[in-house]
Design a protein around this motif. Structure first.
Motif, mmCIF file in Angstrom:
data_model
loop_
_atom_site.group_PDB
_atom_site.id
_atom_site.type_symbol
_atom_site.label_atom_id
_atom_site.label_comp_id
_atom_site.label_asym_id
_atom_site.label_seq_id
_atom_site.Cartn_x
_atom_site.Cartn_y
_atom_site.Cartn_z
ATOM 1 N N VAL A 33 0.836 -1.200 0.000
ATOM 2 C CA VAL A 33 0.000 0.000 0.000
ATOM 3 C C VAL A 33 0.876 1.258 0.000
ATOM 4 C CG1 VAL A 33 -1.634 1.335 1.416
ATOM 5 C CG2 VAL A 33 -2.011 -1.098 1.035
ATOM 6 N N LEU A 34 2.051 1.173 0.605
ATOM 7 C CA LEU A 34 2.956 2.328 0.672
ATOM 8 C C LEU A 34 3.419 2.771 -0.717
ATOM 9 C CD1 LEU A 34 5.042 1.137 3.728
ATOM 10 C CD2 LEU A 34 3.507 3.123 3.694
ATOM 11 N N GLY A 35 3.435 1.847 -1.663
ATOM 12 C CA GLY A 35 3.861 2.188 -3.021
ATOM 13 C C GLY A 35 2.734 2.198 -4.030
ATOM 14 N N ALA A 36 1.494 2.019 -3.566
ATOM 15 C CA ALA A 36 0.337 1.981 -4.465
ATOM 16 C C ALA A 36 0.201 3.311 -5.211
ATOM 17 C CB ALA A 36 -0.941 1.688 -3.677
ATOM 18 N N VAL A 37 -0.491 3.268 -6.357
ATOM 19 C CA VAL A 37 -0.539 4.447 -7.230
ATOM 20 C C VAL A 37 -1.204 5.655 -6.581
ATOM 21 C CG1 VAL A 37 -0.423 3.118 -9.364
ATOM 22 C CG2 VAL A 37 -2.645 3.573 -8.323
ATOM 23 N N PHE A 89 12.994 -5.663 -6.815
ATOM 24 C CA PHE A 89 13.017 -4.612 -7.834
ATOM 25 C C PHE A 89 11.711 -4.598 -8.627
ATOM 26 C CE2 PHE A 89 17.607 -4.567 -7.166
ATOM 27 C CZ PHE A 89 17.893 -3.217 -7.300
ATOM 28 N N VAL A 90 11.199 -5.784 -8.950
ATOM 29 C CA VAL A 90 9.959 -5.869 -9.725
ATOM 30 C C VAL A 90 8.783 -5.296 -8.935
ATOM 31 C CG1 VAL A 90 8.311 -7.432 -10.833
ATOM 32 C CG2 VAL A 90 10.766 -7.846 -11.071
ATOM 33 N N THR A 91 8.710 -5.607 -7.635
ATOM 34 C CA THR A 91 7.614 -5.066 -6.824
ATOM 35 C C THR A 91 7.690 -3.537 -6.742
ATOM 36 O OG1 THR A 91 8.821 -5.354 -4.725
ATOM 37 C CG2 THR A 91 7.332 -7.139 -5.404
ATOM 38 N N GLY A 92 8.903 -2.999 -6.812
ATOM 39 C CA GLY A 92 9.047 -1.548 -6.815
ATOM 40 C C GLY A 92 8.678 -0.930 -8.148
ATOM 41 N N ASP A 93 8.995 -1.621 -9.241
ATOM 42 C CA ASP A 93 8.688 -1.112 -10.581
ATOM 43 C C ASP A 93 7.201 -1.204 -10.917
ATOM 44 O OD1 ASP A 93 11.171 -0.239 -11.448
ATOM 45 O OD2 ASP A 93 11.769 -2.210 -12.179
ATOM 46 N N PHE A 94 6.549 -2.243 -10.415
ATOM 47 C CA PHE A 94 5.146 -2.475 -10.729
ATOM 48 C C PHE A 94 4.315 -2.273 -9.463
ATOM 49 C CE2 PHE A 94 7.564 -4.666 -13.906
ATOM 50 C CZ PHE A 94 6.860 -4.466 -15.080
ATOM 51 N N ALA A 95 3.697 -1.112 -9.359
ATOM 52 C CA ALA A 95 2.961 -0.747 -8.147
ATOM 53 C C ALA A 95 1.570 -1.362 -8.138
ATOM 54 C CB ALA A 95 2.849 0.768 -8.049
ATOM 55 N N THR A 107 -3.036 -5.565 -14.648
ATOM 56 C CA THR A 107 -1.884 -6.418 -14.971
ATOM 57 C C THR A 107 -0.675 -6.010 -14.133
ATOM 58 O OG1 THR A 107 -2.684 -6.718 -17.229
ATOM 59 C CG2 THR A 107 -0.351 -7.196 -16.827
ATOM 60 N N THR A 108 -0.510 -4.712 -13.936
ATOM 61 C CA THR A 108 0.603 -4.216 -13.130
ATOM 62 C C THR A 108 0.528 -4.759 -11.706
ATOM 63 O OG1 THR A 108 0.733 -2.191 -14.432
ATOM 64 C CG2 THR A 108 1.724 -2.127 -12.255
ATOM 65 N N GLN A 109 -0.659 -4.718 -11.107
ATOM 66 C CA GLN A 109 -0.803 -5.241 -9.744
ATOM 67 C C GLN A 109 -0.602 -6.750 -9.710
ATOM 68 O OE1 GLN A 109 -3.625 -3.638 -6.884
ATOM 69 N NE2 GLN A 109 -4.460 -5.684 -6.583
#
Length: 198
Positions: A33-37, A89-95, A107-109
């Protein structure tokens, strides 16, 4: 030293990001949730959390791989730790979508959650390897028993994380127990290797 730093970096990152997110609950809300859009910490979360932690895991995994040239299984555990770092890294790139809602995820989530599963299972796998391998390599017996205990706790919390994500009760707590148990295992493993090399 990268492995030793991991649980401390994770705790500090969560404290900083949580303080920048009004009304954020470390016990009820997921780390994602901290990195959610829609999060006020959307842009800074990967920079403080995902990317540095990913790098630390990769560095430690490479160290494990290079430390055991005679053991294919030990080297494989190092590769699993590297895989965890890459997935970070992937979890950071794809919020996540707004609020990380499980209803019709983008798809990103879905990529984000798949990478999160890779993160969890890669360290469970590495810990399980050392629960077995530590009993067979001289000087790693204590690590073997710690690996058994911590891997079991991490394994038990995986379904609890999934269930709490659906009923929205204690999700953040279970997720953090899972993450910190694995991070503490990595730090202990790193200390064992530092002592061995000394």
């Amino acid at each position: 030293m990268a492995g030793v730093a991991i649980p401390f970096w994770l705790a500090l990152a969560l404290l900083i990001l949580g303080s920048l997110y009004p009304d954020y609950s470390q016990f009820e809300q997921s780390m994602s949730v901290l990195g959610a859009v829609d999060a006020p910490t959307h842009f800074i979360a990967p920079i403080i959390n995902n990317f540095p932690l990913g790098l630390l895991f990769i560095l430690f995994g490479v160290s494990v791989y290079k430390t055991f040239p005679q053991s294919a299984l030990a080297r494989f555990s190092g590769l699993l730790i590297v895989l965890h770092g890459l997935a970070s890294f992937v979890t950071g790139d794809f919020a996540c979508d707004a609020g990380c809602s499980l209803d019709a995820p983008s798809t990103t989530q879905q990529i984000h959650h798949l990478a999160g599963l890779v993160m969890a299972w890669s360290l469970i796998g590495a810990g399980a390897i050392w629960a077995w391998l530590g009993l067979r390599l001289q000087g790693f017996r204590g690590l073997a028993f710690l690996s058994m205990a911590l891997t079991l706790v991490a394994l038990v919390t995986v379904p609890m994380v999934a269930i709490s994500a659906k009923n929205l009760v204690g999700h953040g707590l279970y997720e953090r127990v899972n993450a910190f148990v694995s991070a503490i295992w990595v730090a202990i493993f790193a200390v064992v290797l530092l002592r061995r090399n000394a």
